[in-house]
Design a protein around this motif. Structure first.
Motif, mmCIF file in Angstrom:
data_model
loop_
_atom_site.group_PDB
_atom_site.id
_atom_site.type_symbol
_atom_site.label_atom_id
_atom_site.label_comp_id
_atom_site.label_asym_id
_atom_site.label_seq_id
_atom_site.Cartn_x
_atom_site.Cartn_y
_atom_site.Cartn_z
ATOM 1 N N SER A 206 0.823 -1.211 0.000
ATOM 2 C CA SER A 206 0.000 0.000 0.000
ATOM 3 C C SER A 206 0.856 1.261 0.000
ATOM 4 C CB SER A 206 -0.919 0.010 1.220
ATOM 5 O OG SER A 206 -0.172 0.231 2.405
ATOM 6 N N GLU A 207 2.103 1.146 0.477
ATOM 7 C CA GLU A 207 3.021 2.283 0.630
ATOM 8 C C GLU A 207 2.450 3.338 1.579
ATOM 9 O OE1 GLU A 207 3.704 3.274 -3.625
ATOM 10 O OE2 GLU A 207 5.767 2.633 -3.206
ATOM 11 N N GLN A 208 1.463 2.953 2.382
ATOM 12 C CA GLN A 208 0.887 3.856 3.372
ATOM 13 C C GLN A 208 0.656 3.096 4.670
ATOM 14 O OE1 GLN A 208 -2.031 5.865 0.185
ATOM 15 N NE2 GLN A 208 -2.393 6.608 2.248
ATOM 16 N N MET A 209 0.806 3.822 5.770
ATOM 17 C CA MET A 209 0.568 3.242 7.090
ATOM 18 C C MET A 209 -0.265 4.234 7.913
ATOM 19 S SD MET A 209 4.345 1.697 7.943
ATOM 20 C CE MET A 209 3.910 1.478 9.668
ATOM 21 N N PRO A 210 -1.050 3.715 8.863
ATOM 22 C CA PRO A 210 -1.294 2.297 9.124
ATOM 23 C C PRO A 210 -2.408 1.757 8.234
ATOM 24 C CG PRO A 210 -2.451 3.628 10.742
ATOM 25 C CD PRO A 210 -1.710 4.596 9.856
ATOM 26 N N LEU A 211 -2.217 0.548 7.722
ATOM 27 C CA LEU A 211 -3.300 -0.146 7.027
ATOM 28 C C LEU A 211 -4.216 -0.726 8.103
ATOM 29 C CD1 LEU A 211 -3.055 -2.508 3.970
ATOM 30 C CD2 LEU A 211 -4.473 -3.102 5.919
ATOM 31 N N MET A 212 -5.490 -0.355 8.079
ATOM 32 C CA MET A 212 -6.406 -0.744 9.150
ATOM 33 C C MET A 212 -7.355 -1.873 8.747
ATOM 34 S SD MET A 212 -5.334 1.107 11.524
ATOM 35 C CE MET A 212 -6.532 0.667 12.774
ATOM 36 N N SER A 213 -7.619 -2.017 7.442
ATOM 37 C CA SER A 213 -8.593 -3.022 7.013
ATOM 38 C C SER A 213 -8.395 -3.307 5.540
ATOM 39 C CB SER A 213 -10.018 -2.492 7.264
ATOM 40 O OG SER A 213 -11.004 -3.355 6.744
ATOM 41 N N ALA A 214 -8.565 -4.570 5.147
ATOM 42 C CA ALA A 214 -8.486 -4.955 3.726
ATOM 43 C C ALA A 214 -9.515 -6.041 3.454
ATOM 44 C CB ALA A 214 -7.085 -5.441 3.371
ATOM 45 N N HIS A 215 -9.910 -6.143 2.182
ATOM 46 C CA HIS A 215 -10.959 -7.106 1.832
ATOM 47 C C HIS A 215 -10.735 -7.617 0.418
ATOM 48 C CE1 HIS A 215 -15.534 -8.125 1.851
ATOM 49 N NE2 HIS A 215 -14.854 -9.040 2.501
ATOM 50 N N TRP A 216 -10.985 -8.909 0.212
ATOM 51 C CA TRP A 216 -10.848 -9.586 -1.073
ATOM 52 C C TRP A 216 -12.215 -9.578 -1.736
ATOM 53 C CZ3 TRP A 216 -8.200 -15.094 -1.206
ATOM 54 C CH2 TRP A 216 -7.811 -15.398 -2.517
ATOM 55 N N CYS A 217 -12.305 -9.056 -2.948
ATOM 56 C CA CYS A 217 -13.588 -8.870 -3.621
ATOM 57 C C CYS A 217 -14.238 -10.214 -3.958
ATOM 58 C CB CYS A 217 -13.396 -8.046 -4.896
ATOM 59 S SG CYS A 217 -14.930 -7.664 -5.771
ATOM 60 N N LEU A 218 -15.479 -10.400 -3.517
ATOM 61 C CA LEU A 218 -16.186 -11.658 -3.749
ATOM 62 C C LEU A 218 -16.470 -11.874 -5.227
ATOM 63 C CD1 LEU A 218 -17.703 -14.123 -2.487
ATOM 64 C CD2 LEU A 218 -19.758 -12.680 -2.503
ATOM 65 N N LYS A 219 -16.823 -10.794 -5.945
ATOM 66 C CA LYS A 219 -17.238 -10.902 -7.338
ATOM 67 C C LYS A 219 -16.090 -10.845 -8.335
ATOM 68 C CE LYS A 219 -21.633 -11.499 -6.978
ATOM 69 N NZ LYS A 219 -22.237 -12.744 -7.482
ATOM 70 N N THR A 221 -11.997 -12.047 -8.129
ATOM 71 C CA THR A 221 -10.892 -12.541 -7.292
ATOM 72 C C THR A 221 -9.586 -11.790 -7.543
ATOM 73 O OG1 THR A 221 -10.394 -14.258 -8.930
ATOM 74 C CG2 THR A 221 -11.839 -14.864 -7.108
ATOM 75 N N PHE A 222 -9.499 -11.017 -8.632
ATOM 76 C CA PHE A 222 -8.287 -10.249 -8.921
ATOM 77 C C PHE A 222 -8.260 -8.909 -8.180
ATOM 78 C CE2 PHE A 222 -8.483 -12.494 -13.262
ATOM 79 C CZ PHE A 222 -7.752 -13.572 -12.768
ATOM 80 N N ARG A 223 -9.357 -8.564 -7.516
ATOM 81 C CA ARG A 223 -9.473 -7.246 -6.900
ATOM 82 C C ARG A 223 -9.346 -7.326 -5.374
ATOM 83 N NH1 ARG A 223 -14.022 -3.641 -9.943
ATOM 84 N NH2 ARG A 223 -12.571 -3.162 -11.607
ATOM 85 N N VAL A 224 -8.525 -6.427 -4.840
ATOM 86 C CA VAL A 224 -8.364 -6.287 -3.386
ATOM 87 C C VAL A 224 -8.524 -4.812 -3.043
ATOM 88 C CG1 VAL A 224 -6.740 -6.496 -1.452
ATOM 89 C CG2 VAL A 224 -6.852 -8.298 -3.186
ATOM 90 N N GLY A 225 -9.193 -4.541 -1.947
ATOM 91 C CA GLY A 225 -9.356 -3.167 -1.489
ATOM 92 C C GLY A 225 -8.914 -3.031 -0.048
ATOM 93 N N TRP A 235 -6.410 -2.632 -5.613
ATOM 94 C CA TRP A 235 -5.404 -3.337 -6.408
ATOM 95 C C TRP A 235 -6.072 -4.248 -7.429
ATOM 96 C CZ3 TRP A 235 -4.895 -2.411 -1.263
ATOM 97 C CH2 TRP A 235 -3.664 -1.946 -0.774
ATOM 98 N N ASP A 236 -5.465 -4.359 -8.597
ATOM 99 C CA ASP A 236 -5.729 -5.441 -9.542
ATOM 100 C C ASP A 236 -4.477 -6.317 -9.502
ATOM 101 O OD1 ASP A 236 -5.838 -7.145 -11.709
ATOM 102 O OD2 ASP A 236 -6.705 -5.676 -13.066
ATOM 103 N N PHE A 257 -12.965 -1.343 5.514
ATOM 104 C CA PHE A 257 -13.236 -1.454 4.067
ATOM 105 C C PHE A 257 -13.965 -2.765 3.825
ATOM 106 C CE2 PHE A 257 -12.692 -2.710 -0.255
ATOM 107 C CZ PHE A 257 -12.433 -1.578 -1.009
ATOM 108 N N ARG A 258 -15.084 -2.696 3.082
ATOM 109 C CA ARG A 258 -15.814 -3.922 2.725
ATOM 110 C C ARG A 258 -16.353 -3.808 1.300
ATOM 111 N NH1 ARG A 258 -13.724 -5.119 6.743
ATOM 112 N NH2 ARG A 258 -14.564 -6.083 8.642
ATOM 113 N N TRP A 259 -16.054 -4.814 0.467
ATOM 114 C CA TRP A 259 -16.642 -4.913 -0.865
ATOM 115 C C TRP A 259 -18.097 -5.346 -0.750
ATOM 116 C CZ3 TRP A 259 -14.298 -3.169 -5.070
ATOM 117 C CH2 TRP A 259 -12.891 -3.175 -5.160
#
Length: 366
Positions: A206-219, A221-225, A235-236, A257-259
């Protein structure tokens, strides 16, 4: 004309205590109602809710509590098991919690006489995330401030252990990638682990801190937020280990963060709790600004409905629900084309009628 995105909650449900966490069941449970669980200072409540968006004969929301589980300590996280079924005899309710005493509790109930729980111990610091194996529901993964990701079986035995470089903030297990686990760390690194080889196979930064939450896109699989600092990041994973898109979103630091479970372009974020009001936003990757902004006094938790564009957040003695309407890019194009075609046909009709006797025909513009 620009539409104001700020909205009050569409629906609310009163609760007996402050709600620390809320989770819709993400799995099909065999019943028309949607299972939801929320946790307070010493209890977990499991209920069903049905909304007017899914059943025409309901006005607003129909909510029913199925069972209140004594917890004895503050509930910090809830994860549903895919083994939960309301259409079996007897019904099966299965979920796990993380708590302020650094323990995981696995609850099993038939909503009648059987109400059991098992304690899973091993973490030495705060547990930030937990999730069930989404296919069989026979394993649980958890991440903690103790710099570990641990995988447990349902007997409470630890079957895998990954050492992290910083506190683990989120863990995701995708139903289409059941042999991979996504783990997000506070230092801004997101790693994917191969569970068969038990080693990291891909990392994102992410090159940023602090990362507080991340989620893998259900629809997709190549996408992360994720949210880190004040920003959301997307991200792709097929293109780069660095974010493809990012935007500042919460002035007081982003928290969750939630997809969406139904649209790969739709996601929600929350601001950091503890202020007088915690800001909640819904975003669409096709829109430069949030499509919905809500505010909730000391809000916490964030969960998407399984089949509707609807979010739940916990608050002070209540659950709050926001609904958004969103089109995919293709659907939006279809709507616009349909609108243009309608206007063209309408104006043609007006022209035809204008050439006739106005005493016999009239057009009302509403």
């Amino acid at each position: 004309m620009k539409q104001d995105a700020t909205r009050n909650a569409a629906y609310t449900v009163d609760c007996e205590d402050y709600v620390h966490v809320v989770e819709f069941n993400p799995f099909e449970s065999g019943d028309s109602g949607n299972l939801i669980a929320y946790g307070g200072n010493n209890y977990v409540v499991v209920g069903t809710c049905t909304f007017q968006e899914e059943e025409a004969d309901i006005e607003g929301i129909q909510y029913k509590t199925l069972r209140t589980f004594h917890h004895g300590v503050r509930v910090d996280g809830i994860a549903w098991s895919p083994e939960t079924r309301l259409d079996s005899l007897p019904p099966v309710i299965k979920f796990c919690t993380s708590a302020a005493d650094l323990k995981i509790r696995l609850f099993t109930s038939d909503l009648q006489d059987k109400n059991e729980y098992k304690v899973l111990e091993g973490h030495s610091d705060f547990i930030n995330g937990l999730v069930f194996d989404p296919k069989e529901g026979q394993e649980i993964a958890s991440v903690s401030d103790d710099h570990t990701c641990r995988i447990w079986n349902l007997e409470g035995i630890q079957i895998a252990h990954f050492v992290l470089h910083s506190p683990g903030m989120s863990v995701c297990w995708h139903p289409e990638e059941t042999f991979k686990l996504m783990v997000a760390e506070k230092n801004g690194t997101i790693r994917f682990y191969d569970l068969l080889a038990q080693q990291a196979i891909l990392s994102l930064e992410s090159e940023q801190m602090p990362l507080m939450s991340a989620h893998w896109c259900l629809k997709n699989t190549f996408r992360v937020g994720a949210v880190a600092g004040n920003d959301w990041l997307i991200w792709d994973i097929t293109r780069s280990s660095y974010p493809q898109d990012k935007r500042p979103v919460h002035m007081d630091r982003a928290c969750l963060f939630r997809w969406s479970t139904i649209n790969e372009n739709l996601f929600a974020t929350t601001g950091y709790p503890g202020k007088m009001a915690s800001q909640f936003q819904i975003h669409h990757l096709g829109h430069p600004q949030p499509i919905l902004i809500g505010s909730v006094a000391v809000g916490s938790g964030l969960s998407w409905h399984r089949t509707l564009p609807l979010c739940a957040i916990g608050g002070d003695h209540k659950l709050l629900f926001w609904v958004t309407e969103i089109y995919s890019s293709r659907e939006l194009g279809q709507v616009l084309r349909s609108s243009i075609l309608f206007q063209h046909i309408f104006h043609q009709a007006v022209d035809v009628l204008s050439s006739r006797d106005r005493r016999e025909h009239s057009v009302s513009l509403i």
